[in-house]
Design a protein around this motif. Structure first.
Motif, PDB file in Angstrom:
ATOM      1  N   TYR A   1       3.734  14.028   1.296  1.00  0.00           N
ATOM      2  CA  TYR A   1       4.670  13.116   1.434  1.00  0.00           C
ATOM      3  C   TYR A   1       4.210  12.030   1.056  1.00  0.00           C
ATOM      4  N   ILE A   2       4.833  10.515   1.064  1.00  0.00           N
ATOM      5  CA  ILE A   2       4.470   9.608   0.981  1.00  0.00           C
ATOM      6  C   ILE A   2       5.135   8.457   1.818  1.00  0.00           C
TER       7      ILE A   2
ATOM      8  N   VAL B   1       6.899  14.370  -2.144  1.00  0.00           N
ATOM      9  CA  VAL B   1       6.629  14.298  -3.561  1.00  0.00           C
ATOM     10  C   VAL B   1       6.571  15.916  -3.946  1.00  0.00           C
ATOM     11  N   LEU B   2       6.073  16.876  -3.190  1.00  0.00           N
ATOM     12  CA  LEU B   2       5.127  18.151  -3.473  1.00  0.00           C
ATOM     13  C   LEU B   2       5.915  18.936  -2.718  1.00  0.00           C
ATOM     14  N   ALA B   3       6.344  19.719  -2.844  1.00  0.00           N
ATOM     15  CA  ALA B   3       6.716  21.098  -1.950  1.00  0.00           C
ATOM     16  C   ALA B   3       6.355  22.978  -2.807  1.00  0.00           C
TER      17      ALA B   3
ATOM     18  N   TYR C   1       0.527  -1.439   0.077  1.00  0.00           N
ATOM     19  CA  TYR C   1      -0.294   0.184  -0.226  1.00  0.00           C
ATOM     20  C   TYR C   1       0.942   0.844  -0.166  1.00  0.00           C
ATOM     21  N   TYR C   2       0.502   2.185  -1.029  1.00  0.00           N
ATOM     22  CA  TYR C   2       1.751   3.165  -0.702  1.00  0.00           C
ATOM     23  C   TYR C   2       0.346   4.543  -0.268  1.00  0.00           C
ATOM     24  N   GLN C   3       0.620   5.377   0.814  1.00  0.00           N
ATOM     25  CA  GLN C   3       0.087   6.187   1.092  1.00  0.00           C
ATOM     26  C   GLN C   3       0.453   7.928   0.791  1.00  0.00           C
ATOM     27  N   LEU C   4      -0.386   8.202  -0.351  1.00  0.00           N
ATOM     28  CA  LEU C   4       0.342   9.976  -0.106  1.00  0.00           C
ATOM     29  C   LEU C   4      -0.448  10.681   0.969  1.00  0.00           C
ATOM     30  N   TYR C   5      -0.267  11.690   1.355  1.00  0.00           N
ATOM     31  CA  TYR C   5      -0.765  12.326   2.572  1.00  0.00           C
ATOM     32  C   TYR C   5       0.116  14.169   3.060  1.00  0.00           C
TER      33      TYR C   5
END
Length: 201
Positions: A113-114, A131-133, A96-100
């Protein structure tokens, strides 16, 4: 009002809909962003909570064999020691991958983050986070509410930018490859994938 349960809607024709509450909020708690995916032996659901036992916000989980009957994973909470909002849950190649969303205190800055887990219980953060800033005035202090889709072998990452107070807009980024490859990249040495920002939607 006070409607903060997780409700499942379904339809056979996209005109006539049925609904059923599948996760009820506990007393003193409200539920917010949700994300479901096919996963290990059925389906998995991540849902954001302001449970007062943990920092606002944290993430809880439920599983289902059929998208109708859901069982909460009692005592399983992601983010027991920090702000971890807006989950986007996916399954690929045994994880399972979770971006949050992480609130990067003490600044007023929010970054996506991931993390990954084989079972929704044990989580590993990517060494390549974030992952994104937010970058530049166009994105303010926030890159939140990630959502992933794959179309014709290309992965699209949609996300919100703004200041978490007065304004926001939605942007998207493009990864030239399938979703599973994009997710796995974040856990390889030097494996930050090439994301091309594709502008507002």
């Amino acid at each position: 009002g006070t409607w903060n349960d997780v409700t499942h809607f379904w339809s056979s024709d996209l005109q006539h809909w049925q609904s059923e509450v599948v996760v009820r909020q506990d007393p003193g708690e409200h539920l917010f962003n949700t994300s479901a995916c096919a996963g290990l032996e059925g389906f998995a659901l991540a849902y954001e909570t302001d449970d007062p036992a943990y920092p606002p916000f944290s993430v809880k989980y439920a599983t289902s064999p059929d998208l109708r009957r859901w069982e909460r994973l009692e005592g399983v909470v992601f983010g027991t020691n920090r702000y971890t909002a807006c989950p986007c849950l996916r399954w690929a190649d045994g994880y399972y991958y979770q971006l949050y969303l992480e609130h990067r205190r003490p600044r007023w800055q929010f970054e996506t983050y991931i993390a990954r887990s084989p079972d929704l219980r044990r989580w590993e953060l990517s060494p390549a986070n974030p992952v994104l800033a937010p970058e530049g005035l166009d994105e303010g202090t926030n890159t939140s509410d990630p959502e992933l889709i794959e179309v014709d072998g290309v992965t699209w990452l949609y996300y919100a930018v703004g200041d978490q107070r007065t304004w926001m807009k939605v942007k998207r980024a493009r990864f030239a490859g399938p979703q599973g490859v994009f997710l796995a990249h974040w856990f390889r040495t030097g494996g930050i994938p090439d994301l091309a920002v594709a502008g507002p939607t």
